[in-house]
Scaffold this motif. Structure first.
Motif, PDB file in Angstrom:
ATOM      1  N   ARG A   1      37.502  45.097  60.040  1.00 19.76           N
ATOM      2  CA  ARG A   1      37.885  45.684  61.116  1.00 19.76           C
ATOM      3  C   ARG A   1      36.559  45.250  62.237  1.00 19.76           C
ATOM      4  O   ARG A   1      35.510  44.879  61.692  1.00 19.76           O
ATOM      5  CB  ARG A   1      37.531  47.275  60.996  1.00 19.76           C
ATOM      6  N   GLU A   2      36.886  45.521  63.447  1.00 26.49           N
ATOM      7  CA  GLU A   2      35.865  45.217  64.685  1.00 26.49           C
ATOM      8  C   GLU A   2      34.884  46.352  64.629  1.00 26.49           C
ATOM      9  O   GLU A   2      35.329  47.640  64.326  1.00 26.49           O
ATOM     10  CB  GLU A   2      36.571  45.171  65.910  1.00 26.49           C
ATOM     11  N   THR A   3      33.591  46.121  64.839  1.00 30.91           N
ATOM     12  CA  THR A   3      32.684  47.038  64.925  1.00 30.91           C
ATOM     13  C   THR A   3      33.160  48.238  65.895  1.00 30.91           C
ATOM     14  O   THR A   3      32.861  49.458  65.513  1.00 30.91           O
ATOM     15  CB  THR A   3      31.220  46.495  65.748  1.00 30.91           C
ATOM     16  N   LYS A   4      33.803  48.037  67.021  1.00 32.39           N
ATOM     17  CA  LYS A   4      34.219  49.169  67.876  1.00 32.39           C
ATOM     18  C   LYS A   4      35.150  49.980  67.279  1.00 32.39           C
ATOM     19  O   LYS A   4      34.938  51.213  67.349  1.00 32.39           O
ATOM     20  CB  LYS A   4      34.609  48.312  69.254  1.00 32.39           C
ATOM     21  N   ASP A   5      36.076  49.397  66.289  1.00 33.54           N
ATOM     22  CA  ASP A   5      36.952  50.281  65.790  1.00 33.54           C
ATOM     23  C   ASP A   5      36.431  51.035  64.488  1.00 33.54           C
ATOM     24  O   ASP A   5      36.539  52.194  64.439  1.00 33.54           O
ATOM     25  CB  ASP A   5      37.987  49.445  64.939  1.00 33.54           C
ATOM     26  N   ILE A   6      35.447  50.595  63.979  1.00 32.79           N
ATOM     27  CA  ILE A   6      34.543  51.314  62.748  1.00 32.79           C
ATOM     28  C   ILE A   6      33.960  52.527  63.749  1.00 32.79           C
ATOM     29  O   ILE A   6      33.687  53.477  63.271  1.00 32.79           O
ATOM     30  CB  ILE A   6      33.759  50.286  62.146  1.00 32.79           C
ATOM     31  N   THR A   8      34.533  53.830  66.405  1.00 30.97           N
ATOM     32  CA  THR A   8      35.619  54.763  67.008  1.00 30.97           C
ATOM     33  C   THR A   8      36.003  55.755  65.877  1.00 30.97           C
ATOM     34  O   THR A   8      36.124  56.975  65.852  1.00 30.97           O
ATOM     35  CB  THR A   8      36.706  54.298  67.507  1.00 30.97           C
ATOM     36  N   ALA A   9      36.503  55.109  64.672  1.00 31.73           N
ATOM     37  CA  ALA A   9      36.646  56.115  63.461  1.00 31.73           C
ATOM     38  C   ALA A   9      35.582  56.862  63.019  1.00 31.73           C
ATOM     39  O   ALA A   9      35.816  58.019  62.686  1.00 31.73           O
ATOM     40  CB  ALA A   9      37.141  55.060  62.348  1.00 31.73           C
ATOM     41  N   TRP A  10      34.363  56.421  63.292  1.00 32.13           N
ATOM     42  CA  TRP A  10      33.085  57.304  62.720  1.00 32.13           C
ATOM     43  C   TRP A  10      33.174  58.461  63.622  1.00 32.13           C
ATOM     44  O   TRP A  10      32.788  59.788  63.098  1.00 32.13           O
ATOM     45  CB  TRP A  10      31.786  56.432  62.933  1.00 32.13           C
ATOM     46  N   ARG A  40      44.909  59.139  65.194  1.00 31.51           N
ATOM     47  CA  ARG A  40      43.248  58.553  65.565  1.00 31.51           C
ATOM     48  C   ARG A  40      42.948  58.017  64.059  1.00 31.51           C
ATOM     49  O   ARG A  40      43.610  58.455  62.932  1.00 31.51           O
ATOM     50  CB  ARG A  40      42.665  59.780  65.674  1.00 31.51           C
ATOM     51  N   GLN A  41      42.123  56.998  64.020  1.00 36.73           N
ATOM     52  CA  GLN A  41      41.347  56.620  62.723  1.00 36.73           C
ATOM     53  C   GLN A  41      40.445  57.244  62.426  1.00 36.73           C
ATOM     54  O   GLN A  41      39.516  57.802  63.040  1.00 36.73           O
ATOM     55  CB  GLN A  41      41.093  55.004  63.107  1.00 36.73           C
ATOM     56  N   TYR A  42      40.261  57.439  61.131  1.00 41.04           N
ATOM     57  CA  TYR A  42      39.149  58.044  60.276  1.00 41.04           C
ATOM     58  C   TYR A  42      38.504  57.336  59.276  1.00 41.04           C
ATOM     59  O   TYR A  42      39.144  56.369  58.801  1.00 41.04           O
ATOM     60  CB  TYR A  42      39.575  59.587  60.020  1.00 41.04           C
ATOM     61  N   LEU A  43      37.199  57.484  59.168  1.00 40.78           N
ATOM     62  CA  LEU A  43      36.675  56.956  57.767  1.00 40.78           C
ATOM     63  C   LEU A  43      36.648  58.129  56.721  1.00 40.78           C
ATOM     64  O   LEU A  43      36.709  58.988  56.855  1.00 40.78           O
ATOM     65  CB  LEU A  43      35.197  56.478  58.209  1.00 40.78           C
ATOM     66  N   THR A  70      24.892  56.671  70.740  1.00 40.95           N
ATOM     67  CA  THR A  70      25.472  57.969  70.140  1.00 40.95           C
ATOM     68  C   THR A  70      25.785  58.775  71.474  1.00 40.95           C
ATOM     69  O   THR A  70      26.945  59.375  71.424  1.00 40.95           O
ATOM     70  CB  THR A  70      24.258  58.730  69.552  1.00 40.95           C
ATOM     71  N   ALA A  71      25.431  58.686  72.870  1.00 43.06           N
ATOM     72  CA  ALA A  71      25.833  59.269  73.820  1.00 43.06           C
ATOM     73  C   ALA A  71      27.360  58.675  73.986  1.00 43.06           C
ATOM     74  O   ALA A  71      28.281  59.282  74.441  1.00 43.06           O
ATOM     75  CB  ALA A  71      25.037  59.018  74.982  1.00 43.06           C
ATOM     76  N   PHE A  72      27.521  57.279  73.974  1.00 38.72           N
ATOM     77  CA  PHE A  72      29.025  56.729  74.137  1.00 38.72           C
ATOM     78  C   PHE A  72      29.891  57.130  73.115  1.00 38.72           C
ATOM     79  O   PHE A  72      31.120  57.731  73.325  1.00 38.72           O
ATOM     80  CB  PHE A  72      29.257  55.361  74.122  1.00 38.72           C
ATOM     81  N   TYR A  73      29.541  57.312  71.782  1.00 41.27           N
ATOM     82  CA  TYR A  73      30.635  57.522  70.990  1.00 41.27           C
ATOM     83  C   TYR A  73      30.712  58.928  70.558  1.00 41.27           C
ATOM     84  O   TYR A  73      31.785  59.553  70.184  1.00 41.27           O
ATOM     85  CB  TYR A  73      30.377  56.887  69.424  1.00 41.27           C
ATOM     86  N   LEU A  74      29.584  59.709  70.479  1.00 38.55           N
ATOM     87  CA  LEU A  74      29.791  61.093  69.994  1.00 38.55           C
ATOM     88  C   LEU A  74      29.700  61.958  71.002  1.00 38.55           C
ATOM     89  O   LEU A  74      30.037  63.124  71.040  1.00 38.55           O
ATOM     90  CB  LEU A  74      28.236  61.523  69.047  1.00 38.55           C
ATOM     91  N   ARG A  75      29.030  61.584  72.252  1.00 40.06           N
ATOM     92  CA  ARG A  75      29.294  62.634  73.475  1.00 40.06           C
ATOM     93  C   ARG A  75      30.259  62.222  74.597  1.00 40.06           C
ATOM     94  O   ARG A  75      30.389  62.859  75.613  1.00 40.06           O
ATOM     95  CB  ARG A  75      27.721  62.948  74.052  1.00 40.06           C
TER      96      ARG A  75
END
Length: 83
Positions: A1-6, A8-10, A40-43, A70-75
């Motif tokens: 998987r691509e880093t961005k996909d991982i 996003t799933a995270w 949505r994708q999950y890990l 973390t600001a981009f992905y979590l917030r």
């Protein structure tokens, strides 16, 4: 998987854990409303732990990059807003 996909799933996995439910289709919505399948994708928890550890290593190595990630992905703060 691509880093961005991982990542996003995270994010989806970690947001789900903060909601306090392991059933995303039951986590939100109005009782009695129809619920569509959650696409949505999950890990797995093991995969999420690997990403958690990598993110913590990033924080130790470069706190500015960690803050952006973390600001981009979590917030959900866009990169343009952060800039």
């Amino acid at each position: 998987r691509e880093t961005k996909d991982i990542l996003t799933a995270w994010k989806n996995t970690r947001v789900l854990k903060r909601m306090g439910t392991e059933y995303p289709f039951k986590s939100a919505g109005i009782e009695g409303a129809t619920r569509d399948f959650d696409f949505r994708q999950y890990l797995t928890e093991d995969e999420a732990q690997i990403v958690d550890n990598a993110v913590l290593r990033l924080k130790a190595d470069n706190v500015e990059h960690w803050a952006v990630l973390t600001a981009f992905y979590l917030r959900e703060i866009s990169c343009s807003k952060q800039a």
